[in-house]
Design a protein around this motif. Structure first.
Motif, PDB file in Angstrom:
ATOM      1  N   ARG A 141     -67.608  24.713   2.101  1.00 18.01           N
ATOM      2  CA  ARG A 141     -67.177  23.743   3.104  1.00 18.01           C
ATOM      3  C   ARG A 141     -66.460  22.594   2.410  1.00 18.01           C
ATOM      4  O   ARG A 141     -66.844  22.165   1.327  1.00 18.01           O
ATOM      5  CB  ARG A 141     -68.387  23.195   3.861  1.00 18.01           C
ATOM      6  N   ARG A 142     -65.412  22.108   3.053  1.00 14.88           N
ATOM      7  CA  ARG A 142     -64.692  20.938   2.553  1.00 14.88           C
ATOM      8  C   ARG A 142     -65.255  19.710   3.256  1.00 14.88           C
ATOM      9  O   ARG A 142     -65.329  19.662   4.477  1.00 14.88           O
ATOM     10  CB  ARG A 142     -63.198  21.075   2.805  1.00 14.88           C
ATOM     11  N   GLN A 143     -65.628  18.729   2.476  1.00 10.02           N
ATOM     12  CA  GLN A 143     -66.202  17.514   3.028  1.00 10.02           C
ATOM     13  C   GLN A 143     -65.380  16.335   2.497  1.00 10.02           C
ATOM     14  O   GLN A 143     -65.285  16.142   1.288  1.00 10.02           O
ATOM     15  CB  GLN A 143     -67.654  17.411   2.573  1.00 10.02           C
ATOM     16  N   THR A 144     -64.794  15.584   3.406  1.00 12.40           N
ATOM     17  CA  THR A 144     -63.941  14.470   2.990  1.00 12.40           C
ATOM     18  C   THR A 144     -64.806  13.352   2.418  1.00 12.40           C
ATOM     19  O   THR A 144     -65.711  12.865   3.074  1.00 12.40           O
ATOM     20  CB  THR A 144     -63.120  13.944   4.180  1.00 12.40           C
ATOM     21  N   HIS A 145     -64.505  12.976   1.188  1.00  9.66           N
ATOM     22  CA  HIS A 145     -65.227  11.887   0.543  1.00  9.66           C
ATOM     23  C   HIS A 145     -64.401  10.616   0.474  1.00  9.66           C
ATOM     24  O   HIS A 145     -64.948   9.528   0.433  1.00  9.66           O
ATOM     25  CB  HIS A 145     -65.662  12.296  -0.866  1.00  9.66           C
ATOM     26  N   ILE A 146     -63.085  10.771   0.416  1.00  8.22           N
ATOM     27  CA  ILE A 146     -62.222   9.589   0.326  1.00  8.22           C
ATOM     28  C   ILE A 146     -60.938   9.838   1.109  1.00  8.22           C
ATOM     29  O   ILE A 146     -60.396  10.943   1.091  1.00  8.22           O
ATOM     30  CB  ILE A 146     -61.885   9.214  -1.141  1.00  8.22           C
ATOM     31  N   GLY A 147     -60.501   8.811   1.791  1.00  9.97           N
ATOM     32  CA  GLY A 147     -59.219   8.850   2.477  1.00  9.97           C
ATOM     33  C   GLY A 147     -58.405   7.631   2.081  1.00  9.97           C
ATOM     34  O   GLY A 147     -58.955   6.540   1.888  1.00  9.97           O
ATOM     35  N   ARG A 154     -57.406  11.536 -10.879  1.00 14.59           N
ATOM     36  CA  ARG A 154     -58.779  11.027 -10.975  1.00 14.59           C
ATOM     37  C   ARG A 154     -59.808  11.882 -10.236  1.00 14.59           C
ATOM     38  O   ARG A 154     -61.000  11.616 -10.328  1.00 14.59           O
ATOM     39  CB  ARG A 154     -58.833   9.601 -10.423  1.00 14.59           C
ATOM     40  N   LEU A 155     -59.371  12.905  -9.484  1.00 17.16           N
ATOM     41  CA  LEU A 155     -60.337  13.758  -8.780  1.00 17.16           C
ATOM     42  C   LEU A 155     -61.132  14.580  -9.793  1.00 17.16           C
ATOM     43  O   LEU A 155     -60.544  15.294 -10.604  1.00 17.16           O
ATOM     44  CB  LEU A 155     -59.634  14.708  -7.807  1.00 17.16           C
ATOM     45  N   PRO A 156     -62.468  14.511  -9.735  1.00 18.94           N
ATOM     46  CA  PRO A 156     -63.271  15.327 -10.656  1.00 18.94           C
ATOM     47  C   PRO A 156     -63.107  16.818 -10.325  1.00 18.94           C
ATOM     48  O   PRO A 156     -63.009  17.195  -9.158  1.00 18.94           O
ATOM     49  CB  PRO A 156     -64.709  14.884 -10.374  1.00 18.94           C
ATOM     50  N   ASN A 157     -63.070  17.651 -11.340  1.00 20.17           N
ATOM     51  CA  ASN A 157     -63.041  19.101 -11.161  1.00 20.17           C
ATOM     52  C   ASN A 157     -62.024  19.544 -10.105  1.00 20.17           C
ATOM     53  O   ASN A 157     -62.317  20.364  -9.244  1.00 20.17           O
ATOM     54  CB  ASN A 157     -64.443  19.614 -10.799  1.00 20.17           C
ATOM     55  N   ARG A 158     -60.838  18.979 -10.194  1.00 23.94           N
ATOM     56  CA  ARG A 158     -59.774  19.273  -9.221  1.00 23.94           C
ATOM     57  C   ARG A 158     -59.435  20.759  -9.260  1.00 23.94           C
ATOM     58  O   ARG A 158     -59.270  21.348 -10.321  1.00 23.94           O
ATOM     59  CB  ARG A 158     -58.556  18.434  -9.583  1.00 23.94           C
ATOM     60  N   CYS A 159     -59.339  21.371  -8.075  1.00 24.77           N
ATOM     61  CA  CYS A 159     -59.064  22.811  -8.052  1.00 24.77           C
ATOM     62  C   CYS A 159     -58.032  23.215  -7.006  1.00 24.77           C
ATOM     63  O   CYS A 159     -57.835  24.399  -6.772  1.00 24.77           O
ATOM     64  CB  CYS A 159     -60.356  23.596  -7.859  1.00 24.77           C
ATOM     65  N   GLY A 160     -57.347  22.265  -6.370  1.00 23.93           N
ATOM     66  CA  GLY A 160     -56.307  22.652  -5.433  1.00 23.93           C
ATOM     67  C   GLY A 160     -55.914  21.516  -4.522  1.00 23.93           C
ATOM     68  O   GLY A 160     -56.489  20.431  -4.551  1.00 23.93           O
ATOM     69  N   GLY A 161     -54.910  21.798  -3.703  1.00 21.41           N
ATOM     70  CA  GLY A 161     -54.455  20.777  -2.767  1.00 21.41           C
ATOM     71  C   GLY A 161     -53.433  21.346  -1.811  1.00 21.41           C
ATOM     72  O   GLY A 161     -52.895  22.441  -2.018  1.00 21.41           O
ATOM     73  N   ASP A 214     -68.787  12.221  -6.730  1.00 17.97           N
ATOM     74  CA  ASP A 214     -69.782  13.048  -7.409  1.00 17.97           C
ATOM     75  C   ASP A 214     -69.067  13.974  -8.392  1.00 17.97           C
ATOM     76  O   ASP A 214     -68.321  14.871  -7.997  1.00 17.97           O
ATOM     77  CB  ASP A 214     -70.556  13.863  -6.365  1.00 17.97           C
ATOM     78  N   LYS A 215     -69.321  13.775  -9.662  1.00 19.89           N
ATOM     79  CA  LYS A 215     -68.608  14.517 -10.698  1.00 19.89           C
ATOM     80  C   LYS A 215     -69.123  15.950 -10.865  1.00 19.89           C
ATOM     81  O   LYS A 215     -68.538  16.735 -11.601  1.00 19.89           O
ATOM     82  CB  LYS A 215     -68.661  13.756 -12.005  1.00 19.89           C
ATOM     83  N   SER A 216     -70.188  16.303 -10.156  1.00 22.19           N
ATOM     84  CA  SER A 216     -70.695  17.671 -10.241  1.00 22.19           C
ATOM     85  C   SER A 216     -70.026  18.600  -9.225  1.00 22.19           C
ATOM     86  O   SER A 216     -70.223  19.805  -9.272  1.00 22.19           O
ATOM     87  CB  SER A 216     -72.213  17.687 -10.015  1.00 22.19           C
ATOM     88  N   LEU A 217     -69.238  18.045  -8.310  1.00 25.20           N
ATOM     89  CA  LEU A 217     -68.577  18.844  -7.273  1.00 25.20           C
ATOM     90  C   LEU A 217     -67.125  19.128  -7.640  1.00 25.20           C
ATOM     91  O   LEU A 217     -66.523  18.400  -8.427  1.00 25.20           O
ATOM     92  CB  LEU A 217     -68.622  18.102  -5.930  1.00 25.20           C
ATOM     93  N   HIS A 242     -61.293  15.845  -0.908  1.00 25.67           N
ATOM     94  CA  HIS A 242     -62.336  16.603  -0.227  1.00 25.67           C
ATOM     95  C   HIS A 242     -63.169  17.374  -1.251  1.00 25.67           C
ATOM     96  O   HIS A 242     -62.622  18.082  -2.096  1.00 25.67           O
ATOM     97  CB  HIS A 242     -61.717  17.603   0.755  1.00 25.67           C
ATOM     98  N   ALA A 243     -64.485  17.246  -1.148  1.00 33.24           N
ATOM     99  CA  ALA A 243     -65.389  17.993  -2.020  1.00 33.24           C
ATOM    100  C   ALA A 243     -65.597  19.384  -1.446  1.00 33.24           C
ATOM    101  O   ALA A 243     -65.647  19.562  -0.230  1.00 33.24           O
ATOM    102  CB  ALA A 243     -66.717  17.269  -2.137  1.00 33.24           C
TER     103      ALA A 243
END
Length: 168
Positions: A112-118, A139-146, A82-85, A105-106
């Protein structure tokens, strides 16, 4: 030999190697409760399990093979995020016995962090793990940390990712 290395620190050994929480250090939740609390969307796990001979192939061949795997298997999953998250990532590095695990994680309502892909990687050489992880993070949309396991054998990859995407 690894277990003996913990000496008298048995609780620390069980916590690290067997995933058994130490008394008084937190609360253990049954996995079934965690699974039940997960709601939409479904998380997708992609796996790459290589044989022992893969590491002996020439580097250009390994890179090309993993590029093809990324295009066929990983990119279609990343395209569906979801590119809006906003997204963050995490990784626990492993090389031989265990799976190296990467997660996208979105950040949802209430932060809240919700895992979308592993991504699970087994017997994947360091260079190819780096290739996959760097690609997935980009490739993560709106990447903001890790966050990454930056201890032991995971330290060089964590450092390279921090150099690529920022240390803060």
């Amino acid at each position: 030999k690894i277990r003996n290395g913990y000496g008298v620190r048995k609780a620390a050994m069980r916590e690290e190697l067997d995933a058994i929480p130490r008394d008084g250090s937190g609360v253990a939740l049954p996995g079934v409760w965690i699974d039940r609390s997960q709601t939409l969307p479904e998380k997708v796990v992609v796996r790459l399990d290589l044989d022992d001979e893969f590491v002996h192939k020439p580097m250009p061949e390994r890179e090309a093979w993993v590029d093809d795997w990324i295009k066929r298997v990983l990119d279609p999953v990343l395209d569906q995020l979801d590119k809006s998250l906003r997204y963050v990532f995490s990784q626990d590095y492993a090389r031989h016995r265990d799976f190296s695990v990467w997660g996208g994680h979105a950040i949802t309502l209430g932060l809240r962090r919700q895992t979308h892909i592993g991504i699970e990687m087994h017997k994947v050489p360091y260079a190819q793990q780096r290739q996959i992880v760097i690609h997935a993070i980009k490739r993560l949309p709106n990447r903001c940390g890790g966050a990454m396991d930056a201890t032991g054998p995971g330290a060089p990859l964590a450092e390279e990712v921090a150099d690529e995407f920022g240390h803060s």
